[in-house]
Scaffold this motif. Structure first.
Motif, PDB file in Angstrom:
ATOM      1  N   TYR A   9       0.956  -0.865  -0.021  1.00  0.00           N
ATOM      2  CA  TYR A   9       0.105   0.180  -0.153  1.00  0.00           C
ATOM      3  C   TYR A   9       1.137   1.841  -0.103  1.00  0.00           C
ATOM      4  O   TYR A   9       0.683   1.952   0.469  1.00  0.00           O
ATOM      5  CB  TYR A   9      -0.840   0.105   1.118  1.00  0.00           C
ATOM      6  CG  TYR A   9      -1.767  -1.065   1.244  1.00  0.00           C
ATOM      7  CD1 TYR A   9      -3.068  -0.666   0.547  1.00  0.00           C
ATOM      8  CD2 TYR A   9      -2.131  -2.505   1.990  1.00  0.00           C
ATOM      9  CE1 TYR A   9      -4.031  -2.072   0.136  1.00  0.00           C
ATOM     10  CE2 TYR A   9      -3.038  -3.525   1.515  1.00  0.00           C
ATOM     11  CZ  TYR A   9      -3.888  -2.772   0.874  1.00  0.00           C
ATOM     12  OH  TYR A   9      -4.810  -4.277   0.509  1.00  0.00           O
ATOM     13  N   ALA A  10       1.588   1.502  -0.935  1.00  0.00           N
ATOM     14  CA  ALA A  10       3.013   2.292  -0.887  1.00  0.00           C
ATOM     15  C   ALA A  10       3.224   2.647   0.047  1.00  0.00           C
ATOM     16  O   ALA A  10       3.671   3.833   0.802  1.00  0.00           O
ATOM     17  CB  ALA A  10       2.355   3.493  -2.304  1.00  0.00           C
ATOM     18  N   GLN A  55       2.817   7.887  -5.555  1.00  0.00           N
ATOM     19  CA  GLN A  55       2.524   5.804  -5.689  1.00  0.00           C
ATOM     20  C   GLN A  55       2.752   6.123  -7.132  1.00  0.00           C
ATOM     21  O   GLN A  55       3.255   4.914  -7.111  1.00  0.00           O
ATOM     22  CB  GLN A  55       1.411   6.625  -5.148  1.00  0.00           C
ATOM     23  CG  GLN A  55       0.336   5.205  -5.468  1.00  0.00           C
ATOM     24  CD  GLN A  55      -0.559   5.367  -4.082  1.00  0.00           C
ATOM     25  OE1 GLN A  55      -1.127   6.245  -3.487  1.00  0.00           O
ATOM     26  NE2 GLN A  55      -0.696   3.895  -3.819  1.00  0.00           N
ATOM     27  N   GLN A 114      -0.057  10.856  -1.863  1.00  0.00           N
ATOM     28  CA  GLN A 114       0.222  10.015  -2.532  1.00  0.00           C
ATOM     29  C   GLN A 114       1.863  10.412  -2.780  1.00  0.00           C
ATOM     30  O   GLN A 114       2.598   9.493  -3.708  1.00  0.00           O
ATOM     31  CB  GLN A 114      -0.342   9.738  -3.744  1.00  0.00           C
ATOM     32  CG  GLN A 114      -1.803  10.040  -4.274  1.00  0.00           C
ATOM     33  CD  GLN A 114      -2.980  10.816  -3.746  1.00  0.00           C
ATOM     34  OE1 GLN A 114      -2.632  11.998  -3.597  1.00  0.00           O
ATOM     35  NE2 GLN A 114      -4.078  10.142  -3.454  1.00  0.00           N
ATOM     36  N   ALA A 126       3.654   8.659   0.099  1.00  0.00           N
ATOM     37  CA  ALA A 126       4.041   7.300  -0.277  1.00  0.00           C
ATOM     38  C   ALA A 126       5.636   7.389  -1.142  1.00  0.00           C
ATOM     39  O   ALA A 126       5.442   6.307  -0.568  1.00  0.00           O
ATOM     40  CB  ALA A 126       2.730   6.902  -0.870  1.00  0.00           C
ATOM     41  N   THR A 152      -6.510   5.470  -3.856  1.00  0.00           N
ATOM     42  CA  THR A 152      -5.085   6.181  -2.945  1.00  0.00           C
ATOM     43  C   THR A 152      -5.320   6.615  -2.129  1.00  0.00           C
ATOM     44  O   THR A 152      -4.032   6.944  -0.764  1.00  0.00           O
ATOM     45  CB  THR A 152      -4.175   6.254  -3.389  1.00  0.00           C
ATOM     46  OG1 THR A 152      -4.865   7.379  -4.536  1.00  0.00           O
ATOM     47  CG2 THR A 152      -3.773   5.076  -4.765  1.00  0.00           C
ATOM     48  N   VAL A 204      -1.949  -1.344  -6.731  1.00  0.00           N
ATOM     49  CA  VAL A 204      -1.025  -0.079  -5.547  1.00  0.00           C
ATOM     50  C   VAL A 204      -1.805  -1.300  -4.367  1.00  0.00           C
ATOM     51  O   VAL A 204      -1.531   0.221  -3.058  1.00  0.00           O
ATOM     52  CB  VAL A 204      -1.844   1.008  -5.523  1.00  0.00           C
ATOM     53  CG1 VAL A 204      -1.146   0.928  -7.185  1.00  0.00           C
ATOM     54  CG2 VAL A 204      -3.159   0.924  -5.469  1.00  0.00           C
ATOM     55  N   ASP A 219       1.544  -4.529  -4.152  1.00  0.00           N
ATOM     56  CA  ASP A 219       3.214  -3.468  -4.775  1.00  0.00           C
ATOM     57  C   ASP A 219       3.994  -5.031  -5.645  1.00  0.00           C
ATOM     58  O   ASP A 219       4.853  -4.060  -4.881  1.00  0.00           O
ATOM     59  CB  ASP A 219       3.177  -2.478  -4.103  1.00  0.00           C
ATOM     60  CG  ASP A 219       2.709  -0.888  -3.473  1.00  0.00           C
ATOM     61  OD1 ASP A 219       2.300  -0.730  -4.952  1.00  0.00           O
ATOM     62  OD2 ASP A 219       3.185  -0.382  -2.652  1.00  0.00           O
TER      63      ASP A 219
END
Ligand SMILES: Cc1cc2nc3c(=O)[nH]c(=O)nc-3n(C[C@H](O)[C@H](O)[C@H](O)COP(=O)(O)OP(=O)(O)OC[C@H]3O[C@@H](n4cnc5c(N)ncnc54)[C@H](O)[C@@H]3O)c2cc1C
Ligand SMILES: Nc1ncnc2c1ncn2[C@@H]1O[C@H](COP(=O)(O)O)[C@@H](O)[C@H]1O
Lengths: 340, 259
Positions: free
Chosen positions: A137-138, A265, A285, A288, B13, B120, B123
């Protein structure tokens, strides 16, 4: 004795420094699993690179120096790695998570029909299993993942210390290229060199700019011209410090700078020692892609900008006032690594 | 041309993620089409717009996968298939790829598979390579443009990133590619597209439909944790002039041993 093999990633014979980090991770696996570490170099005319690898502590360097591997083609390289595996009793492959490293890892793991642990930041062996930590998740979360050897692992760039160079004592062993018919039909038609400079993911210092870079009355012109001047200024600071130039997505989307500079991201994930964010608000983002940087500096006119929540040092000011002075101070104090 | 785009549904995100009992939760944050897969859908649509053909999306997952599928249909994909089977709980990348490859084979006459670069959530970024090998097709990653597309001649050439440079690779069809962000901005679905997508019936294939036995995962994810909170407290550097600020900042950075 079974082997832990490290793929030495390179572009035209120049090693990706992350390969030496993968060697360090491989030593951990060799201690835990038993076995010895070998480095693997593919290409044509790669003697110097093989010597360089030999000095970083592996027991041997397997070199496939062959016209069939002169130009990098993922399928051809992966075929060769797959064929080497039983021939040299390789139990685990370790790749640096560069763009080539990641794709070769996937193709090799699939070719061997084994599991892969990609982009790991920590590794251990427990009861014969490989147990790794990897950001997901980044980077907002960490996952523990595990598999039994035979397996493939890729190490996140800058997560492991590089194996130090010493004397080149490792034996150099010549091995054959193996390219299947499928891979032979794939042809590299050539490379167009991207702008030179330090690679963003490997840089130890990054100077990054966001939408704020275009926001000034100090230089004439329209928004794009201002932004271009601004990124020239940030680029100069980056070069002086021996670092790389980064950007936010807003800056990339507005056409201020090319996408290969984007951090975040949907850009590159970086983890330098020093990250200087100029005119970047710090959207989740963006964070990240850079939140694991050792020291973060934020220069932003808005004291409420979220970037200050992750920054170690904050400067509430116009970047157009502060950055030129930073450039001056760096020059005057002899801190410049390179003449810009 | 017949192009298949495998897509995945992921939490937005911007979602706030929490961990409970080693598993991830995101409350009622929306699920979306994996952002990287939007580029793959866009590239596939542009390719069939130029060369004719159809774009089919496939997604392996429970009903939440429909979120991703419908977005791709609204953008313009013609067909969709969802793959679901209870026996796929705990699937790893290798298993996912075997399932996707079996679905592509079942569809028949597929010319190319366009993947996103990575999902995402996990990853991982390895499903495309595993799928390419499961199909026995060539793999070309991170494509930013096609410089040649010749379905009749069964060949294409693509420009792609290898980090330090752009590489042009030519390969035969069928092939597997991943699409990079530089390819093109994904289009917004039209109102008509959204309406059509919301009514579309999406067939579901099981492992039995694919002729597969439940494949066993080799990689396990025993636990997910929150990273240790970083104890950073920002120290604001102040000064009467920009020069003074710059001097103080440089002092601090030398002290912190990063300059
Ligand atoms: C799916 C998805 C993926 C994304 N991926 C990424 C990604 O990979 N990377 C990324 O960066 N973003 C990404 N974003 C976008 C992200 O949400 C933000 O929109 C973006 O990061 C904002 O960029 P910015 O900080 O440059 O711009 P803004 O948010 O507009 O911030 C500009 C900042 O500059 C400051 N400023 C203005 N003028 C000056 C000046 N003269 N001196 C100093 N400071 C000044 C302002 O106070 C402001 O804080 C993504 C978004 C989505 C939805
Ligand atoms: N469950 C899934 N169903 C369909 N496609 C998937 C699935 N998981 C991953 N993919 C595809 O594989 C790409 C890489 O995903 P990953 O390897 O999980 O990072 C994604 O961008 C999707 O195109």
């Amino acid at each position: 004795m079974s082997k832990i093999a490290v793929y030495v990633d390179h572009f035209g014979g120049k090693a990706a420094a992350a390969s030496w980090e993968a060697l360090t991770a491989a030593q951990t696996l060799a201690q835990g699993l038993g076995g010895e570490v070998v480095a693997v170099v593919l290409g044509q005319g790669v003697d110097a690179l093989a010597q360089e690898a030999a000095a970083r502590g592996p027991k041997a360097v397997l070199v496939a120096d062959d016209p069939a591997l002169a130009e990098y083609v993922p399928d051809a390289y992966a075929d060769t790695l797959v064929a080497l595996t039983p021939a040299h009793d390789i139990a685990v492959w370790v790749f640096p998570t560069t763009m080539r490293g990641r794709e070769l890892a996937g193709l090799t793991a699939a070719g061997l029909d084994v599991g892969a642990l990609p982009d790991v930041t920590d590794l251990a062996v427990e009861d014969g299993k490989i147990v790794a930590i990897r950001p997901v998740y980044a980077g907002k979360l960490l996952a523990k993942v595990e598999t039994e050897p035979p397996a493939v692992v890729t190490t996140r760039v800058r997560a492991f210390p590089a194996a130090e160079a010493g004397e080149a004592t490792a034996e150099i062993v010549s091995v054959p290229a193996q390219v299947s018919d499928t891979a032979q039909a794939v042809k590299s038609l050539g490379f167009s060199q991207a702008a030179g400079g330090v690679s963003l993911t490997e840089a130890s210092i990054i100077v990054s700019g966001g939408r704020g870079v275009a926001n000034t009355d100090k230089v004439p012109g329209d928004e794009k011209e201002k932004a271009q001047k601004g990124f020239e200024m940030l680029g100069e600071l980056a070069r002086l410090l021996g670092g790389a130039l980064g950007a936010s997505r807003a800056a990339v989307d507005a056409g201020y700078i090319s996408y290969d500079h984007q951090v975040g991201q949907t850009g590159k994930v970086v983890s330098p020692d020093l990250y200087i964010a100029c005119g970047i608000s710090g959207a989740i983002q963006h964070l990240a892609g850079m939140r694991t940087s050792k020291v973060i500096v934020a220069i932003n006119t808005d004291p409420e900008a979220p970037i200050f929540k992750v920054a170690r040092y904050g400067v509430v000011a116009d970047l157009w006032d502060v950055v030129p002075e930073l450039i001056q101070v760096v020059k005057e104090r002899g801190l410049a690594k390179e003449q810009a | 041309m017949k192009i298949v785009v495998p897509v995945k549904v992921v939490p937005d995100t911007a979602a706030t993620l929490k961990v409970e009992d080693g598993r991830v939760t995101w409350g009622d944050a929306p699920l979306v089409l994996n952002p990287w897969d939007e580029f793959a859908v866009e590239a596939a649509l542009q390719t069939v717009e130029q060369h004719g053909g159809t774009v089919t999306v496939i997604s392996m997952g429970d009903e939440s996968a429909l979120e991703a599928i419908r977005k791709a249909l609204a953008m313009g994909a013609k067909e969709a298939v969802r793959i679901y089977d209870d026996a796929l709980a705990g699937a790893d990348v290798r298993v996912t790829a075997q399932v996707l490859a079996a679905a592509v084979r079942k569809m028949g006459d597929v010319d190319m598979v366009f993947f996103g670069r990575q999902a995402v959530d996990g990853d991982t970024g390895l499903t495309p390579m595993y799928t390419a090998r499961a199909l026995g097709w060539p793999f070309v990653g991170l494509v930013s443009a096609f410089t040649e597309m010749d379905p009749a001649g069964r060949t294409f050439a693509a420009e792609r990133s290898v980090g330090e440079a752009k590489q042009t690779i030519q390969a035969p069809m069928p092939a597997v590619v991943t699409i990079a962000k530089e390819f093109a901005e994904p289009r917004y679905p039209s109102f008509m597209g959204i309406r059509k997508a919301s009514r579309a019936k999406v067939p579901v294939w099981s492992l039995a439909d694919l002729g597969l036995d439940a494949p066993a995962a080799k990689v396990r994810w025993p636990e997910i944790t929150m990273p240790p909170k970083r104890e950073v407290k920002v120290e604001f550097i102040e000064g009467a002039t920009p020069r003074e600020i710059a001097e103080k900042l440089v002092d601090k950075l030398i002290e912190a041993k990063v300059l």
